[in-house]
Design a protein around this motif. Structure first.
Motif, PDB file in Angstrom:
ATOM      1  N   UNK A   1      -5.914   4.454   0.029  1.00  0.00           N
ATOM      2  CA  UNK A   1      -5.169   4.514  -1.225  1.00  0.00           C
ATOM      3  C   UNK A   1      -3.970   3.563  -1.196  1.00  0.00           C
ATOM      4  N   UNK A   2      -3.215   3.621  -0.109  1.00  0.00           N
ATOM      5  CA  UNK A   2      -2.025   2.762  -0.012  1.00  0.00           C
ATOM      6  C   UNK A   2      -2.417   1.288   0.026  1.00  0.00           C
ATOM      7  N   UNK A   3      -3.461   0.972   0.779  1.00  0.00           N
ATOM      8  CA  UNK A   3      -3.909  -0.417   0.867  1.00  0.00           C
ATOM      9  C   UNK A   3      -4.333  -0.932  -0.504  1.00  0.00           C
ATOM     10  N   UNK A   4      -5.045  -0.099  -1.261  1.00  0.00           N
ATOM     11  CA  UNK A   4      -5.530  -0.513  -2.582  1.00  0.00           C
ATOM     12  C   UNK A   4      -4.368  -0.805  -3.524  1.00  0.00           C
ATOM     13  N   UNK A   5      -3.319  -0.014  -3.436  1.00  0.00           N
ATOM     14  CA  UNK A   5      -2.175  -0.197  -4.337  1.00  0.00           C
ATOM     15  C   UNK A   5      -1.448  -1.518  -4.092  1.00  0.00           C
ATOM     16  N   UNK A   6      -1.477  -2.007  -2.849  1.00  0.00           N
ATOM     17  CA  UNK A   6      -0.685  -3.190  -2.543  1.00  0.00           C
ATOM     18  C   UNK A   6      -1.516  -4.433  -2.244  1.00  0.00           C
ATOM     19  N   UNK A   7      -2.826  -4.309  -2.169  1.00  0.00           N
ATOM     20  CA  UNK A   7      -3.679  -5.444  -1.794  1.00  0.00           C
ATOM     21  C   UNK A   7      -3.776  -6.469  -2.922  1.00  0.00           C
ATOM     22  N   UNK A   8      -3.528  -7.734  -2.568  1.00  0.00           N
ATOM     23  CA  UNK A   8      -3.726  -8.825  -3.500  1.00  0.00           C
ATOM     24  C   UNK A   8      -5.111  -9.417  -3.317  1.00  0.00           C
ATOM     25  N   UNK A   9      -5.418 -10.475  -4.027  1.00  0.00           N
ATOM     26  CA  UNK A   9      -6.750 -11.102  -3.935  1.00  0.00           C
ATOM     27  C   UNK A   9      -7.135 -11.496  -2.510  1.00  0.00           C
ATOM     28  N   UNK A  10      -6.202 -12.059  -1.755  1.00  0.00           N
ATOM     29  CA  UNK A  10      -6.525 -12.489  -0.388  1.00  0.00           C
ATOM     30  C   UNK A  10      -6.853 -11.294   0.505  1.00  0.00           C
ATOM     31  N   UNK A  11      -6.083 -10.219   0.366  1.00  0.00           N
ATOM     32  CA  UNK A  11      -6.316  -9.030   1.183  1.00  0.00           C
ATOM     33  C   UNK A  11      -7.654  -8.377   0.822  1.00  0.00           C
ATOM     34  N   UNK A  12      -7.970  -8.354  -0.462  1.00  0.00           N
ATOM     35  CA  UNK A  12      -9.259  -7.796  -0.888  1.00  0.00           C
ATOM     36  C   UNK A  12     -10.418  -8.642  -0.346  1.00  0.00           C
ATOM     37  N   UNK A  13     -10.205  -9.943  -0.301  1.00  0.00           N
ATOM     38  CA  UNK A  13     -11.247 -10.833   0.219  1.00  0.00           C
ATOM     39  C   UNK A  13     -11.466 -10.589   1.713  1.00  0.00           C
ATOM     40  N   UNK A  14     -10.383 -10.314   2.456  1.00  0.00           N
ATOM     41  CA  UNK A  14     -10.512 -10.026   3.890  1.00  0.00           C
ATOM     42  C   UNK A  14     -11.363  -8.784   4.110  1.00  0.00           C
ATOM     43  N   UNK A  15     -11.083  -7.734   3.340  1.00  0.00           N
ATOM     44  CA  UNK A  15     -11.864  -6.506   3.483  1.00  0.00           C
ATOM     45  C   UNK A  15     -13.320  -6.757   3.114  1.00  0.00           C
ATOM     46  N   UNK A  16     -13.540  -7.544   2.083  1.00  0.00           N
ATOM     47  CA  UNK A  16     -14.898  -7.857   1.637  1.00  0.00           C
ATOM     48  C   UNK A  16     -15.701  -8.539   2.742  1.00  0.00           C
ATOM     49  N   UNK A  17     -15.084  -9.461   3.456  1.00  0.00           N
ATOM     50  CA  UNK A  17     -15.765 -10.162   4.551  1.00  0.00           C
ATOM     51  C   UNK A  17     -16.172  -9.176   5.643  1.00  0.00           C
ATOM     52  N   UNK A  18     -15.272  -8.270   5.999  1.00  0.00           N
ATOM     53  CA  UNK A  18     -15.562  -7.294   7.047  1.00  0.00           C
ATOM     54  C   UNK A  18     -16.709  -6.374   6.644  1.00  0.00           C
ATOM     55  N   UNK A  19     -16.693  -5.907   5.406  1.00  0.00           N
ATOM     56  CA  UNK A  19     -17.736  -4.992   4.941  1.00  0.00           C
ATOM     57  C   UNK A  19     -19.073  -5.723   4.804  1.00  0.00           C
ATOM     58  N   UNK A  20     -19.032  -6.971   4.339  1.00  0.00           N
ATOM     59  CA  UNK A  20     -20.273  -7.744   4.217  1.00  0.00           C
ATOM     60  C   UNK A  20     -20.904  -7.956   5.592  1.00  0.00           C
ATOM     61  N   UNK A  21     -20.087  -8.193   6.610  1.00  0.00           N
ATOM     62  CA  UNK A  21     -20.612  -8.334   7.975  1.00  0.00           C
ATOM     63  C   UNK A  21     -21.284  -7.043   8.424  1.00  0.00           C
ATOM     64  N   UNK A  22     -20.664  -5.911   8.079  1.00  0.00           N
ATOM     65  CA  UNK A  22     -21.240  -4.616   8.447  1.00  0.00           C
ATOM     66  C   UNK A  22     -22.577  -4.404   7.738  1.00  0.00           C
ATOM     67  N   UNK A  23     -22.657  -4.804   6.496  1.00  0.00           N
ATOM     68  CA  UNK A  23     -23.910  -4.664   5.751  1.00  0.00           C
ATOM     69  C   UNK A  23     -25.016  -5.506   6.366  1.00  0.00           C
TER      70      UNK A  23
END
Length: 239
Positions: free
Chosen positions: A104-126
């Motif tokens: 929740x806290x991460x979502x409130x403060x994450x900008x585009x770059x931070x969201x992209x970092x999480x996306x890369x990690x999750x895509x690797x897991x997939x």
């Protein structure tokens, strides 16, 4: 000369003490199965094995007891802690609450770059989940990497250490590095889908949805670990 908060850590503080290094050795023996739940830890034997003093051994065992890995019993010495099914449930409940807060806290403060970092990690897991010969240990490491990413970047300075300790207590004792939550392709696929749900909520700037997704992710993980735990209990101690 003034020393700023950003200065490098003094070299002397980077060197771990003997008790700290001995505690790590004992914990490594637990992780690899050389020490098992309920095993007695004899100070004299540990001192001889690792060529340290008994005072060093006592300090190491006290540190491990504070972390929950060792139980010290008066007039009986120290033993590797044992966890019950109730302990497993309690640990997952706390982990779910902390990960939900982090998400929740991460979502409130994450900008585009931070969201992209999480996306890369999750895509690797997939991708790992879609590969049939992915090892449970490798998949678990990637899952832990994403959890660490969220907890360390959520903005709460106390949460990462608390979460790491809880996650470690559940992992080392109950599955000893076997990654039982991810033993099957179906389990890995379910976990990847759970992380996708969480990443999508972060991308949509939906803190409450991200928190619910984080809780669901760990609830599913808890179900898989409970199943494995119950199987191990039914089968009895390994030879």
């Amino acid at each position: 000369m003034d020393v700023s908060p950003d200065s490098e850590t003094p070299l002397g503080r980077l060197v771990k003490s003997l008790p700290e290094r001995l505690a790590e050795r004992v914990l490594e023996d637990v992780m690899t199965g050389r020490l098992k739940p309920g095993d007695r830890l004899k100070e004299e034997l540990l001192a001889q094995t690792h060529a340290v003093s008994r005072a060093t051994v006592r300090e190491a065992l006290i540190a491990l007891a504070r972390q929950g890995y060792v139980v010290r019993i008066p007039r009986s010495g120290a033993r590797i802690a044992e966890f019950s099914r109730r302990d497993l449930d309690d640990l997952f409940e706390l982990r779910a609450a902390l990960l939900a807060t982090a998400a929740e806290r991460y979502t409130r403060q994450a900008g585009p770059d931070q969201k992209a970092e999480l996306e890369v990690l999750v895509a690797d897991l997939e991708r790992m989940a879609a590969t049939i010969d992915t090892s449970p240990q490798d998949f678990a490491s990637q899952s832990v990497r994403i959890q660490t990413f969220l907890t360390e970047r959520c903005g709460n300075n106390h949460l990462p250490d608390m979460y790491k300790r809880l996650a470690g207590m559940g992992m080392w004792q109950l599955i000893r590095g076997q990654a039982s939550s991810f033993l099957t392709p179906a389990g890995r696929a379910e976990s990847a889908a759970d992380w996708r749900r969480l990443a999508d909520r972060v991308s949509a700037a939906d803190p409450e949805g991200a928190g619910r997704a984080a809780r669901l992710l760990l609830e599913h993980s808890a179900v898989r670990v409970r199943q494995h735990f119950d199987e191990v209990v039914r089968s009895g101690p390994r030879p």
